[in-house]
Design a protein around this motif. Structure first.
Motif: not given
Length: 264
Positions: A205-209, A223-225, A239-242
């Motif tokens: 997820i971090r590269p989406l920022y 992105a996870l898929a 609630g958890t990853i982001r």
């Protein structure tokens, strides 16, 4: 004037055929094609009937051989030399011509009594024609056609550079020697902080920022898929990853949300 008169093309010097020749070529080619197809149909129909096909299925043999020959000839002529599938199309065009010739010869030999049409080898070969034609046409359709990009380069005019002598500037007196400068002390490097996430899915997820926006749920789910993490619930994504990513880098939570209609 004499040179211009000699260089002008004459209408009868062979550069362009006369109108009646152009008309005969334009009208004659489709007429000859139609006539040959009509003349070939009875023989190919006769061979299909000898092989055991009944009406109306026997009428498919002339159309199969004609379409096969035309498609293979067009593919062989339009693909560049060395392109994939060109050699196969050339073999198919030759094979179609041989089939058409053999059908005419066999039909006329049988009809005039010079050959017995009730022969096992003749029936077997004729029965293999439709599936062989279908298989080769599918092969030509599955072979990719190379796409050539037209060149857009324009020849630039050649400009001849003329070098002109340049007057030399007067020699200046030598400068006084300066004391050698000591190399500057390198700045103290700041240690780079390496973030170790508790949840390894944060790395996807971090590269989406990096786009300067706060990614939405749909983008994070995709992105996870793509990273092989499978289906993840929306509440876990937000609630958890982001939440763990923005906990380590609080400034990311202040970024504007991503648009494109994705859920934040």
């Amino acid at each position: 004037m004499a040179d211009q008169h000699l260089s002008a093309p004459s209408p009868r010097d062979g550069t362009r055929p006369p109108w009646y020749a152009r008309t005969a070529t334009t009208v004659g080619r489709p007429a000859v094609l139609t006539a040959t197809l009509i003349m070939s149909m009875p023989g190919e129909y006769k061979v299909a009937r000898l092989a055991g096909w009944s009406d109306p299925w026997a009428y498919g043999m002339p159309f199969a051989l004609s379409a096969y020959a035309g498609i293979a000839a067009v593919v062989a002529a339009t693909r560049p030399k060395g392109a994939r599938g060109r050699f196969s199309a050339q073999l198919g065009a030759g094979f179609a011509i041989v089939l058409a010739l053999a059908a005419q010869v066999v039909a006329h030999l049988v009809q005039t009594g010079h050959m017995n049409g009730n022969q096992a080898w003749l029936i077997a070969i004729t029965s293999m024609v439709p599936p062989a034609v279908l298989a080769h046409l599918l092969h030509l359709a599955a072979t990719p056609t190379p796409v050539t990009t037209p060149s857009t380069s324009v020849d630039a005019p050649v400009v001849k550079r003329v070098e002109t002598p340049v007057e030399q500037a007067p020699a200046l007196p030598p400068r006084p020697k300066q004391a050698p400068q000591l190399p500057a002390e390198p700045a103290e490097e700041q240690p780079v902080r390496r973030i170790v996430y508790r949840d390894p899915r944060c790395a996807a997820i971090r590269p989406l920022y990096e786009h300067g926006t706060r990614p939405g749920t749909a983008a994070m789910r995709a992105a996870l898929a793509m990273s092989g993490h499978g289906r993840v619930g929306d509440s876990t994504i937000r609630g958890t990853i982001r939440a763990e990513i923005e906990e380590n880098e609080p400034h990311l939570a202040l970024l504007p949300p991503a648009l494109h209609g994705r859920t934040a």
